[in-house]
Design an enzyme around this catalytic site. Structure first.
Site, PDB file in Angstrom:
ATOM      1  N   ARG A  50       2.639  19.625   4.904  1.00 46.62           N
ATOM      2  CA  ARG A  50       2.975  18.337   4.199  1.00 46.62           C
ATOM      3  C   ARG A  50       3.540  17.214   5.178  1.00 46.62           C
ATOM      4  O   ARG A  50       3.459  16.248   4.767  1.00 46.62           O
ATOM      5  CB  ARG A  50       4.145  18.880   3.362  1.00 46.62           C
ATOM      6  CG  ARG A  50       4.720  17.702   2.389  1.00 46.62           C
ATOM      7  CD  ARG A  50       5.763  17.710   1.454  1.00 46.62           C
ATOM      8  NE  ARG A  50       6.223  18.943   1.086  1.00 46.62           N
ATOM      9  CZ  ARG A  50       7.245  19.505   1.647  1.00 46.62           C
ATOM     10  NH1 ARG A  50       8.048  18.475   2.445  1.00 46.62           N
ATOM     11  NH2 ARG A  50       8.060  20.487   1.418  1.00 46.62           N
ATOM     12  N   TYR A 103       1.516  -7.581  -7.637  1.00 45.01           N
ATOM     13  CA  TYR A 103       0.484  -6.486  -8.283  1.00 45.01           C
ATOM     14  C   TYR A 103       1.380  -5.999  -9.549  1.00 45.01           C
ATOM     15  O   TYR A 103       2.439  -5.674  -9.346  1.00 45.01           O
ATOM     16  CB  TYR A 103       0.145  -5.688  -7.329  1.00 45.01           C
ATOM     17  CG  TYR A 103      -0.708  -4.257  -7.758  1.00 45.01           C
ATOM     18  CD1 TYR A 103      -2.017  -4.643  -8.232  1.00 45.01           C
ATOM     19  CD2 TYR A 103      -0.101  -2.865  -7.709  1.00 45.01           C
ATOM     20  CE1 TYR A 103      -2.564  -3.522  -8.989  1.00 45.01           C
ATOM     21  CE2 TYR A 103      -0.791  -2.012  -8.240  1.00 45.01           C
ATOM     22  CZ  TYR A 103      -2.190  -2.015  -8.747  1.00 45.01           C
ATOM     23  OH  TYR A 103      -2.957  -0.979  -9.330  1.00 45.01           O
ATOM     24  N   ASP A 175       2.996  -6.413   0.794  1.00 46.49           N
ATOM     25  CA  ASP A 175       2.027  -5.658   0.421  1.00 46.49           C
ATOM     26  C   ASP A 175       0.732  -6.512   1.113  1.00 46.49           C
ATOM     27  O   ASP A 175       0.508  -7.735   0.733  1.00 46.49           O
ATOM     28  CB  ASP A 175       1.734  -5.776  -0.982  1.00 46.49           C
ATOM     29  CG  ASP A 175       0.519  -5.058  -1.841  1.00 46.49           C
ATOM     30  OD1 ASP A 175      -0.599  -4.762  -0.625  1.00 46.49           O
ATOM     31  OD2 ASP A 175       0.345  -4.649  -2.686  1.00 46.49           O
ATOM     32  N   LYS A 200      -8.661   0.286  -0.814  1.00 43.45           N
ATOM     33  CA  LYS A 200      -9.376  -0.843  -0.705  1.00 43.45           C
ATOM     34  C   LYS A 200     -10.185  -0.986   0.402  1.00 43.45           C
ATOM     35  O   LYS A 200     -11.410  -0.040   0.510  1.00 43.45           O
ATOM     36  CB  LYS A 200      -8.456  -2.218  -1.145  1.00 43.45           C
ATOM     37  CG  LYS A 200      -7.480  -1.833  -2.000  1.00 43.45           C
ATOM     38  CD  LYS A 200      -8.088  -1.599  -3.453  1.00 43.45           C
ATOM     39  CE  LYS A 200      -6.622  -1.602  -4.293  1.00 43.45           C
ATOM     40  NZ  LYS A 200      -6.676  -0.762  -5.486  1.00 43.45           N
TER      41      LYS A 200
HETATM   42  C1  LIG Z   1      -2.564  -5.708  -4.106  1.00 37.38           C
HETATM   43  C2  LIG Z   1      -2.495  -4.260  -4.530  1.00 37.38           C
HETATM   44  N1  LIG Z   1      -1.584  -3.465  -4.044  1.00 37.38           N
HETATM   45  C3  LIG Z   1      -1.516  -2.233  -4.500  1.00 37.38           C
HETATM   46  C4  LIG Z   1      -2.636  -1.799  -5.080  1.00 37.38           C
HETATM   47  C5  LIG Z   1      -2.512  -0.180  -5.624  1.00 37.38           C
HETATM   48  O1  LIG Z   1      -3.114   0.574  -4.839  1.00 37.38           O
HETATM   49  P1  LIG Z   1      -3.774   2.029  -5.673  1.00 37.38           P
HETATM   50  O2  LIG Z   1      -4.762   1.486  -6.755  1.00 37.38           O
HETATM   51  O3  LIG Z   1      -4.624   2.638  -4.391  1.00 37.38           O
HETATM   52  O4  LIG Z   1      -2.589   2.759  -6.078  1.00 37.38           O
HETATM   53  C6  LIG Z   1      -3.662  -2.508  -5.651  1.00 37.38           C
HETATM   54  C7  LIG Z   1      -4.514  -1.773  -6.498  1.00 37.38           C
HETATM   55  O5  LIG Z   1      -5.386  -2.638  -7.174  1.00 37.38           O
HETATM   56  C8  LIG Z   1      -3.584  -3.897  -5.328  1.00 37.38           C
HETATM   57  O6  LIG Z   1      -4.428  -4.671  -5.739  1.00 37.38           O
END
Ligand SMILES: Cc1ncc(COP(=O)(O)O)c(C=O)c1O
Length: 384
Positions: A50, A103, A175, A200
């Site tokens: 882990r 988000y 983010d 992504k």
């Molecule tokens: C800007 C942004 N942050 C975080 C996330 C979350 O990522 P995950 O889908 O890997 O949980 C997304 C997902 O679309 C996103 O667009």
């Protein structure tokens, strides 16, 4: 060393691995210690599945080589990166300043889980800049930024926000998914923590979920501790796929950038479109800040379609051949998703009439993408 080179070589040591180019995938829970002394004072970072294996450390090191920071932790999704970072830095009674353009699920976490924990969230206008200081209290522990904002692409003045946050002793959490570790350098602009939905652009092939959290020297011990206490870890095969994606991130991102700019410009010239939100276009409200702080643009942007009936929108989207409709982005393929930012705002309002369409410019040939959209606009017209 330039990022293009780092992306190829960071976190890789073929000499230590029989000359094999890529690191092996270690599947592990138990790690055996040869002696009682080694158990008491582990001689290596490899102590328990882990807590990470050489596969984990390879991706952590590669992400840090590109994004910076004193430490990096892997988690099983981008959302887990957001929540783990916030849980690491916030306690009951604390105050969080959250960008209104965050988000959606980040917002939901604040409004549910953090609220239940006794953390108060205030949403702020993403373009507030140094004005953020008027919202800071002595309970404010974190200012969360996401630049550009999800769906609406407001570019934030992160250095100004960071200066105000640090003056009050608060941490800045970013983010950084849109820019990827290549196009925005969080620690050079005052951030303390940067998260990536590696799902992504790092993974880049729409086949794996992954999150990363990098932090500066002061903040890393808090992130590292919370990551361990919450039992977070990422799966070995997924880490391998993320590492494989990362090797080509530079060529992919540069191509996504060109495709995105071309597509956004072309869409902006169409009669059916009223607005285009793409930070790299000079018409974008945050373009000057983007130019000052960012090293490039990814393939994600939005447009607003002039008001049409729901059935006409359905006719337009349903027949698309190359643009897929689905959540997430950052893979090799082009995507489009209708959205309504109105539902996700409290500090600001979204009053532009018409439906917002978020596009991800993939790596297909531009002529084919435009032809697919030409037909979509014809279907829209026929159904209107
Ligand atoms: C800007 C942004 N942050 C975080 C996330 C979350 O990522 P995950 O889908 O890997 O949980 C997304 C997902 O679309 C996103 O667009």
């Amino acid at each position: 060393m330039k990022d293009e080179t780092r992306a190829i070589h960071a976190g890789r040591d073929p000499k230590a691995n029989h000359g094999i180019v890529n690191p092996p995938v270690y599947h592990a829970s138990t790690v055996l210690y040869p002696t009682y002394e080694a158990l008491r004072n582990p001689p290596s970072r490899v102590q328990y599945g882990r807590r990470g294996t050489p596969t984990t450390f390879a991706l952590e090191d590669a992400v840090m080589a590109l994004e910076g920071g004193a430490g990096c932790a892997l988690v099983p999704s981008g959302l887990a990166a957001v929540t783990t970072a916030l849980l690491a830095l916030l306690s009951s009674g604390d105050h969080l300043l959250m960008t209104d353009s965050a988000y959606g699920p980040t917002r939901t976490f604040c409004d549910t889980f953090l609220k239940r924990m006794g953390v108060e969230t205030t949403y702020y206008d993403p373009v507030i800049g140094e004005g953020i200081k008027t919202l800071m209290t002595n309970r404010t522990k974190v200012v969360f930024v996401e630049s550009p904002g999800s769906l609406t692409f407001e570019v934030q003045d992160i250095p100004a926000i960071a200066k105000a946050a640090h003056a009050m002793g608060a941490k800045v959490v970013l983010d950084n998914t849109w820019a990827s570790p290549l196009f925005f350098k969080p620690f050079e602009h005052g951030c303390d923590v940067s998260i990536q939905a590696a799902t992504k652009y790092i993974v880049g092939h729409a086949d794996t979920m992954m999150g990363t959290i990098t932090a500066n020297e002061d903040t890393w011990p808090l992130i590292h501790a919370a990551h361990g206490q919450l039992g977070q870890c990422a799966a070995p095969d997924d880490i391998y796929l993320a590492l494989r994606g990362l090797r080509t991130i530079s060529v992919r991102l540069n191509q996504h950038m060109q495709q995105g700019i071309e597509l956004a410009t072309w869409l902006g010239e169409r009669d059916e479109i009223s607005h285009v939100f793409h930070p790299a276009l000079p018409s974008h409200p945050g373009h000057d800040i983007w130019k000052r702080d960012f090293l490039g643009a990814s393939g994600l942007f939005s447009v607003v379609l002039k008001p049409v009936e729901e059935h006409a929108l359905a006719a337009m989207l349903d027949g698309l051949n190359l643009f897929g409709m689905g959540y997430s982005w950052g893979g090799f393929e082009s995507l489009v998703i209708p959205a309504n930012p109105r539902h996700n705002r409290t500090a600001t309002t979204w009053d532009i009439p018409g439906r917002l369409l978020r596009f991800h410019a993939g790596l297909e040939h531009m002529d084919d993408l435009k032809a697919d959209l030409e037909l979509a606009f014809e279907r829209l017209k026929a159904a209107s």
